[in-house]
Design a protein around this motif. Structure first.
Motif, mmCIF file in Angstrom:
data_model
loop_
_atom_site.group_PDB
_atom_site.id
_atom_site.type_symbol
_atom_site.label_atom_id
_atom_site.label_comp_id
_atom_site.label_asym_id
_atom_site.label_seq_id
_atom_site.Cartn_x
_atom_site.Cartn_y
_atom_site.Cartn_z
ATOM 1 N N VAL A 1 0.847 -1.187 0.000
ATOM 2 C CA VAL A 1 0.000 0.000 0.000
ATOM 3 C C VAL A 1 0.884 1.239 0.000
ATOM 4 C CG1 VAL A 1 -1.741 1.316 1.243
ATOM 5 C CG2 VAL A 1 -1.879 -1.176 1.195
ATOM 6 N N LEU A 2 0.643 2.115 -0.959
ATOM 7 C CA LEU A 2 1.378 3.364 -1.041
ATOM 8 C C LEU A 2 0.602 4.438 -0.287
ATOM 9 C CD1 LEU A 2 2.256 3.234 -4.845
ATOM 10 C CD2 LEU A 2 3.711 2.569 -2.935
ATOM 11 N N LEU A 3 1.261 5.152 0.593
ATOM 12 C CA LEU A 3 0.632 6.256 1.299
ATOM 13 C C LEU A 3 0.728 7.497 0.409
ATOM 14 C CD1 LEU A 3 -0.506 5.870 4.238
ATOM 15 C CD2 LEU A 3 1.148 4.134 3.516
ATOM 16 N N THR A 4 -0.403 8.168 0.231
ATOM 17 C CA THR A 4 -0.470 9.298 -0.698
ATOM 18 C C THR A 4 -0.969 10.524 0.048
ATOM 19 O OG1 THR A 4 -0.954 7.752 -2.492
ATOM 20 C CG2 THR A 4 -1.406 10.071 -2.899
ATOM 21 N N TYR A 5 -0.114 11.538 0.120
ATOM 22 C CA TYR A 5 -0.397 12.744 0.899
ATOM 23 C C TYR A 5 -0.792 13.881 -0.040
ATOM 24 C CZ TYR A 5 1.666 10.078 4.659
ATOM 25 O OH TYR A 5 1.918 9.100 5.579
ATOM 26 N N VAL A 6 -1.909 14.530 0.263
ATOM 27 C CA VAL A 6 -2.512 15.501 -0.657
ATOM 28 C C VAL A 6 -2.651 16.866 0.008
ATOM 29 C CG1 VAL A 6 -4.612 16.084 -1.939
ATOM 30 C CG2 VAL A 6 -3.761 13.718 -1.936
ATOM 31 N N CYS B 1 -5.008 6.758 -8.907
ATOM 32 C CA CYS B 1 -5.442 5.390 -9.179
ATOM 33 C C CYS B 1 -4.701 4.814 -10.383
ATOM 34 C CB CYS B 1 -6.957 5.365 -9.407
ATOM 35 S SG CYS B 1 -7.665 3.705 -9.471
ATOM 36 N N GLU B 2 -4.595 5.610 -11.436
ATOM 37 C CA GLU B 2 -3.885 5.147 -12.632
ATOM 38 C C GLU B 2 -2.421 4.881 -12.323
ATOM 39 O OE1 GLU B 2 -2.514 7.108 -16.872
ATOM 40 O OE2 GLU B 2 -4.571 7.456 -16.195
ATOM 41 N N HIS B 3 -1.822 5.764 -11.538
ATOM 42 C CA HIS B 3 -0.403 5.621 -11.200
ATOM 43 C C HIS B 3 -0.128 4.330 -10.432
ATOM 44 C CE1 HIS B 3 3.661 6.840 -10.069
ATOM 45 N NE2 HIS B 3 3.357 6.532 -8.811
ATOM 46 N N VAL B 4 -0.942 4.039 -9.413
ATOM 47 C CA VAL B 4 -0.688 2.847 -8.612
ATOM 48 C C VAL B 4 -1.099 1.579 -9.347
ATOM 49 C CG1 VAL B 4 -0.818 4.120 -6.454
ATOM 50 C CG2 VAL B 4 -2.873 3.030 -7.350
ATOM 51 N N GLN B 5 -2.071 1.674 -10.251
ATOM 52 C CA GLN B 5 -2.472 0.504 -11.032
ATOM 53 C C GLN B 5 -1.314 0.027 -11.896
ATOM 54 O OE1 GLN B 5 -5.785 1.159 -13.661
ATOM 55 N NE2 GLN B 5 -5.852 -0.964 -14.347
ATOM 56 N N VAL B 6 -0.618 0.971 -12.522
ATOM 57 C CA VAL B 6 0.530 0.620 -13.354
ATOM 58 C C VAL B 6 1.589 -0.114 -12.531
ATOM 59 C CG1 VAL B 6 2.462 1.580 -14.674
ATOM 60 C CG2 VAL B 6 0.147 2.463 -15.020
ATOM 61 N N ASP C 1 0.873 -1.954 -10.011
ATOM 62 C CA ASP C 1 0.210 -3.116 -9.421
ATOM 63 C C ASP C 1 0.240 -3.043 -7.895
ATOM 64 O OD1 ASP C 1 -1.248 -5.464 -9.476
ATOM 65 O OD2 ASP C 1 0.536 -6.759 -9.503
ATOM 66 N N GLU C 2 -0.095 -1.849 -7.379
ATOM 67 C CA GLU C 2 -0.129 -1.631 -5.947
ATOM 68 C C GLU C 2 -1.434 -0.921 -5.577
ATOM 69 O OE1 GLU C 2 3.580 0.455 -5.825
ATOM 70 O OE2 GLU C 2 4.655 -1.288 -5.026
ATOM 71 N N LEU C 3 -1.612 -0.651 -4.315
ATOM 72 C CA LEU C 3 -2.783 0.052 -3.817
ATOM 73 C C LEU C 3 -2.334 1.355 -3.168
ATOM 74 C CD1 LEU C 3 -4.577 -2.974 -2.108
ATOM 75 C CD2 LEU C 3 -5.101 -2.007 -4.363
ATOM 76 N N ALA C 4 -3.285 2.282 -2.971
ATOM 77 C CA ALA C 4 -2.942 3.550 -2.331
ATOM 78 C C ALA C 4 -3.991 3.927 -1.300
ATOM 79 C CB ALA C 4 -2.817 4.659 -3.377
ATOM 80 N N SER D 1 -15.447 6.866 -16.928
ATOM 81 C CA SER D 1 -15.768 6.817 -15.508
ATOM 82 C C SER D 1 -14.849 5.831 -14.794
ATOM 83 C CB SER D 1 -17.228 6.401 -15.315
ATOM 84 O OG SER D 1 -17.604 6.547 -13.971
ATOM 85 N N ASN D 2 -14.533 6.137 -13.548
ATOM 86 C CA ASN D 2 -13.539 5.377 -12.808
ATOM 87 C C ASN D 2 -14.069 5.126 -11.395
ATOM 88 O OD1 ASN D 2 -11.218 4.474 -11.440
ATOM 89 N ND2 ASN D 2 -9.859 5.795 -12.627
ATOM 90 N N THR D 3 -14.121 3.881 -10.976
ATOM 91 C CA THR D 3 -14.559 3.553 -9.613
ATOM 92 C C THR D 3 -13.396 3.490 -8.633
ATOM 93 O OG1 THR D 3 -14.458 1.183 -10.115
ATOM 94 C CG2 THR D 3 -16.596 2.300 -10.414
ATOM 95 N N LEU D 4 -12.232 3.936 -9.059
ATOM 96 C CA LEU D 4 -11.058 4.043 -8.182
ATOM 97 C C LEU D 4 -10.728 2.725 -7.485
ATOM 98 C CD1 LEU D 4 -11.974 7.484 -6.533
ATOM 99 C CD2 LEU D 4 -10.696 7.085 -8.657
ATOM 100 N N PRO D 5 -10.648 1.621 -8.236
ATOM 101 C CA PRO D 5 -10.476 0.316 -7.596
ATOM 102 C C PRO D 5 -9.136 0.119 -6.904
ATOM 103 C CG PRO D 5 -10.247 0.132 -9.972
ATOM 104 C CD PRO D 5 -10.727 1.516 -9.703
ATOM 105 N N TRP D 6 -8.159 0.954 -7.200
ATOM 106 C CA TRP D 6 -6.836 0.775 -6.608
ATOM 107 C C TRP D 6 -6.614 1.677 -5.391
ATOM 108 C CZ3 TRP D 6 -4.368 -3.339 -8.645
ATOM 109 C CH2 TRP D 6 -4.803 -3.773 -9.896
ATOM 110 N N LEU D 7 -7.668 2.417 -5.023
ATOM 111 C CA LEU D 7 -7.597 3.248 -3.818
ATOM 112 C C LEU D 7 -8.405 2.574 -2.714
ATOM 113 C CD1 LEU D 7 -8.050 6.836 -5.315
ATOM 114 C CD2 LEU D 7 -6.005 5.380 -5.215
#
Length: 255
Positions: free
Chosen positions: A2-7, A132-137, A139-142, A172-178
Motif C-alpha cells: 500500500v502506497l501512502l499518498t499525501y494531498v 489510481c492510474e499511477h498505482v495501477q501501473v 500493481d499496488e494500492l494507495a 468513468s472510474n470507480t477508483l479500484p486501486w484506492l
C-alpha cells in the motif's frame, strides 16, 4: 504493498492546484526523520522551535512558526530559503512520486454562483483518478491522506460515491486501486503532509509567474529542481478539453 499518498492544495485567483506525494511504506519513516532533521538544523542556528511546521507560505513570508526569522533584526530571507531548500532536497532524495493536477479558474466559470462544482471537488476528483492510474501501473494500492479542510465529510461521501458509481466523465472510474476512504489530518502533525504543502506552494508560485524579480525566480527554479525528477504527472485542465495530459509543468531544468 500500500502506497501512502499525501494531498495538499495551493491556489490563486487564476488556478487551483493539488499535489499528491506518493510514498512507499518503507520510505515513510526515513523521509519523516529527514524532514525532522531539517527543522532541527534550523533550530540549532535560528530562533525556531524544533516542532515548527514546514509550511511553504509561512517559510517564504516569515509567518507562524517562522515569524522570528522575519522580525526586525532577524530578516533572514536567505536562511529561510535555505531551510526550504533542505526540505526539498530531503524529499527529492527519497523514492517518492509527485502528481500535480490543476484547474484553470479563468476558463472554468467556477467563480460563478450558478451551480458549478467547487474547484476543490473538481481537482480532487481528477487527482484521485490520476493516483489510481499511477498505482495501477505499479500493481499496488494507495491510501489517500489529505490536509484537513472544511467539508471533509462531503469529500468522504463523494469518494464513496465514486467507488460505487464511478467518477463520471467520458471515462468513468470507480477508483479500484484506492483503499478505504480519504483520511484527513492536520498538517501540523504530519511531516509528509508538510512535504506535499511545500511542493504545492512552490509549484503554484512558479507557474503563476508571481515572482517578477529574476533572482527570486531563479531561486524557486533551483528549489523545484530538487524534486523535478520525482514528478510523475503534471496537468492543468481547461474545461471543454479532455482531462488527458495537457501539461503545463513548472520548469524541470532551471535557467
Amino acid at each position: 504493498m500500500v502506497l501512502l499518498t499525501y494531498v495538499d492544495e495551493s491556489y490563486d485567483r487564476d488556478h487551483y492546484w493539488m499535489v499528491a506525494l506518493v510514498v512507499a511504506e518503507k520510505h515513510l519513516r526515513p523521509l519523516h526523520r529527514a524532514l525532522d532533521a531539517v527543522v532541527a538544523k534550523a533550530a540549532d542556528h535560528y530562533p525556531v522551535d524544533r516542532r515548527a511546521e514546514l509550511h511553504g507560505h509561512a517559510l517564504v513570508q516569515a509567518r507562524d512558526d517562522w515569524t522570528r526569522m522575519g522580525n526586525k533584526g532577524h530578516n533572514m530571507v536567505r536562511a529561510r530559503i535555505g531551510v526550504y531548500a533542505d526540505a526539498m532536497k530531503a524529499i527529492g532524495a527519497h523514492d517518492v512520486r509527485v502528481i500535480v493536477r490543476g484547474l484553470d479558474l479563468r476558463a472554468s466559470g467556477v467563480r460563478r454562483t450558478d451551480g458549478a462544482l467547487p474547484p476543490h471537488e473538481v481537482v480532487l476528483r481528477q487527482l484521485l483518478e490520476q493516483i489510481c492510474e499511477h498505482v495501477q501501473v505499479r500493481d499496488e494500492l494507495a491510501l489517500v491522506i489529505a490536509d484537513e479542510i472544511d467539508g471533509a465529510d462531503d469529500h468522504r461521501r463523494h469518494f464513496r460515491d465514486y467507488q460505487l458509481a464511478g467518477t463520471g466523465g467520458s471515462v468513468s472510474n470507480t477508483l479500484p486501486w484506492l483503499v478505504d476512504t480519504i483520511h484527513f489530518a492536520p498538517s501540523k502533525a504530519s511531516r509528509l503532509l508538510q512535504a506535499a504543502d511545500l511542493i504545492a506552494y512552490l509549484h503554484r508560485r512558479l507557474v503563476s509567474g508571481q515572482d517578477g524579480d529574476p533572482r527570486a525566480r531563479r531561486a524557486n527554479e533551483k528549489l523545484w529542481s530538487y524534486v523535478a525528477p520525482r514528478v510523475a504527472h503534471q496537468h492543468c485542465w481547461l474545461p471543454g478539453q479532455s482531462t488527458g495530459p495537457l501539461v503545463e509543468p513548472a520548469p524541470t531544468n532551471p535557467a
